[in-house]
Design a protein around this motif. Structure first.
Motif, PDB file in Angstrom:
ATOM      1  N   TYR A 134      -7.600 -21.262  -4.572  1.00 46.07           N
ATOM      2  CA  TYR A 134      -7.574 -19.905  -5.129  1.00 46.07           C
ATOM      3  C   TYR A 134      -6.145 -19.484  -5.459  1.00 46.07           C
ATOM      4  O   TYR A 134      -5.880 -18.911  -6.519  1.00 46.07           O
ATOM      5  N   ASP A 157       8.121 -14.167 -16.276  1.00 48.75           N
ATOM      6  CA  ASP A 157       8.171 -13.519 -14.960  1.00 48.75           C
ATOM      7  C   ASP A 157       9.436 -13.928 -14.211  1.00 48.75           C
ATOM      8  O   ASP A 157      10.089 -13.097 -13.560  1.00 48.75           O
ATOM      9  N   ALA A 164      -0.506 -20.516 -11.034  1.00 45.84           N
ATOM     10  CA  ALA A 164      -0.731 -20.700 -12.471  1.00 45.84           C
ATOM     11  C   ALA A 164      -0.407 -19.439 -13.277  1.00 45.84           C
ATOM     12  O   ALA A 164      -0.211 -19.513 -14.493  1.00 45.84           O
ATOM     13  N   GLU A 165      -0.366 -18.283 -12.614  1.00 50.05           N
ATOM     14  CA  GLU A 165      -0.120 -17.021 -13.307  1.00 50.05           C
ATOM     15  C   GLU A 165       1.363 -16.699 -13.449  1.00 50.05           C
ATOM     16  O   GLU A 165       1.733 -15.750 -14.133  1.00 50.05           O
ATOM     17  N   ILE A 166       2.220 -17.477 -12.784  1.00 48.90           N
ATOM     18  CA  ILE A 166       3.667 -17.205 -12.824  1.00 48.90           C
ATOM     19  C   ILE A 166       4.270 -17.884 -14.046  1.00 48.90           C
ATOM     20  O   ILE A 166       4.278 -19.106 -14.154  1.00 48.90           O
ATOM     21  N   SER A 167       4.768 -17.097 -14.987  1.00 42.82           N
ATOM     22  CA  SER A 167       5.313 -17.616 -16.244  1.00 42.82           C
ATOM     23  C   SER A 167       6.840 -17.608 -16.208  1.00 42.82           C
ATOM     24  O   SER A 167       7.464 -16.986 -15.347  1.00 42.82           O
ATOM     25  N   LYS A 176       3.943 -13.302  -4.955  1.00 51.82           N
ATOM     26  CA  LYS A 176       2.572 -13.310  -5.453  1.00 51.82           C
ATOM     27  C   LYS A 176       1.588 -13.545  -4.320  1.00 51.82           C
ATOM     28  O   LYS A 176       0.530 -12.897  -4.247  1.00 51.82           O
ATOM     29  N   LYS A 189      -4.871 -21.392  -8.565  1.00 52.90           N
ATOM     30  CA  LYS A 189      -5.445 -20.944  -9.834  1.00 52.90           C
ATOM     31  C   LYS A 189      -5.039 -19.517 -10.188  1.00 52.90           C
ATOM     32  O   LYS A 189      -4.743 -19.215 -11.354  1.00 52.90           O
ATOM     33  N   ASN A 190      -5.030 -18.626  -9.208  1.00 52.06           N
ATOM     34  CA  ASN A 190      -4.803 -17.206  -9.477  1.00 52.06           C
ATOM     35  C   ASN A 190      -3.404 -16.728  -9.116  1.00 52.06           C
ATOM     36  O   ASN A 190      -3.052 -15.582  -9.408  1.00 52.06           O
ATOM     37  N   GLY A 191      -2.623 -17.596  -8.469  1.00 52.86           N
ATOM     38  CA  GLY A 191      -1.264 -17.245  -8.093  1.00 52.86           C
ATOM     39  C   GLY A 191      -0.240 -18.076  -8.825  1.00 52.86           C
ATOM     40  O   GLY A 191       0.432 -17.606  -9.746  1.00 52.86           O
ATOM     41  N   ARG A 218      11.256 -19.523  -8.669  1.00 55.93           N
ATOM     42  CA  ARG A 218       9.818 -19.805  -8.651  1.00 55.93           C
ATOM     43  C   ARG A 218       9.282 -19.705  -7.224  1.00 55.93           C
ATOM     44  O   ARG A 218       8.174 -19.189  -6.995  1.00 55.93           O
TER      45      ARG A 218
END
Length: 300
Positions: A108, A121, A115-118, A250, A111-113, A243
């Protein structure tokens, strides 16, 4: 199979059994069977991400076979355990439940943490951190290092008579920077021993110390060539650290929201009291505030 390799595979199997499972790849090609159970290519890839580094000195194909052997060992003993109904043992059942929850937790967060960091960001975090930095000055200095105060005073006398600092350094300095004219490059506060640093920071560009400066290394005559504002590291230099910070932030946000949504309740009164004490600002056993050392887990 050699005894040494077999022991390595057994060790790999033990580590794999204790690690959080990674998500299997979609590939369902069967590569081996252990009794009634199959080992798919996807499962093998997932296992390799966990224990592959233990066999990093092996060629690729040998490493794959080593992981496969470890999986076979695990499944063979797991089936024996099931036949013995060990899954019904309370301690084993608790461990199985924990491993399942940890795998879902990691999946989780990945996928939701993660992978969401660009990069956008990370750049925003970098700009915020740079803006918060306190101004810091750097000094470009040279020095002449000698053993005694008397020798340092003679050096200062030479300089007072017009001698070139770099040439005197090459001739007189016993320090490793002597051949380079005593050049120490740029440094900032906290990088040199206190007495040396204090004297250097007090000088203006072009000035040298009129009195010898003593440190544990000997006696110094210091000259400041230049002063400038220290520049922060570039974005690319600290991107990996940023990162990690972003992942931690996150993770904290995600678990706090999940706890709030699920209404966590501490049933044991003693545990509840300890948690309340920590959350009210009391220090933990290590001397830090509650939550100080909470870190995002690696996404497996």
């Amino acid at each position: 199979m050699s005894k040494k390799l077999h022991l390595a595979l057994v060790a790999g199997a033990l580590v794999l059994s204790a690690a959080a499972p990674a998500a299997f790849a979609a590939d369902s090609d069967v590569v081996a069977k252990v009794g009634s159970q199959k080992i798919t290519e996807g499962e093998l890839k997932a296992a390799e991400s966990e224990i592959g580094p233990q066999f990093k000195n092996l060629p690729d194909e040998r490493r794959k076979l080593a992981v496969l052997s470890a999986l076979i060992d695990i499944k063979a003993l797991a089936q024996k355990a099931e036949k013995a109904n060990l899954q019904k043992d309370p301690d084993v059942a608790a461990q199985i439940a924990f491993e399942r929850d940890r795998a879902l937790h990691n999946a989780y967060f990945a996928k939701n943490g993660v992978a969401e960091i660009s990069d956008k960001d990370l750049k925003a975090l970098y700009d915020k951190e740079v803006a918060a930095l306190q101004p810091r000055q750097e000094v470009h200095a040279r020095h002449i290092l000698v053993k005694t105060k008397e020798e340092a005073e003679k050096v200062i006398d030479e300089l007072n008579k017009g001698a070139d600092f770099q040439e005197v350094a090459k001739k007189e300095s016993t320090g490793p920077s002597g051949p380079q004219g005593g050049d120490l490059g740029f440094f900032s506060q906290g990088q040199m021993v206190p007495a040396f640093e204090k004297a250097a920071l007090a000088l203006k560009p072009g000035e040298y110390t009129k009195e010898p400066v003593e440190t544990q290394f000997g006696w110094h005559v210091i000259k400041v060539e230049e002063k400038r504002d220290a520049q922060p590291p570039s974005f690319d230099q600290v991107k990996d650290q940023l990162r990690q910070v972003a992942m931690r932030n996150k993770y904290m946000e995600m678990v706090q929201n999940a706890r709030k949504d699920l209404n966590v309740e501490y049933v044991d009164p003693a545990v509840k009291k300890q948690v309340e004490d920590l959350e009210s600002g009391m220090t933990d056993a290590t001397g830090g505030k509650a939550g100080d050392d909470t870190a995002a887990p690696a996404a497996n």
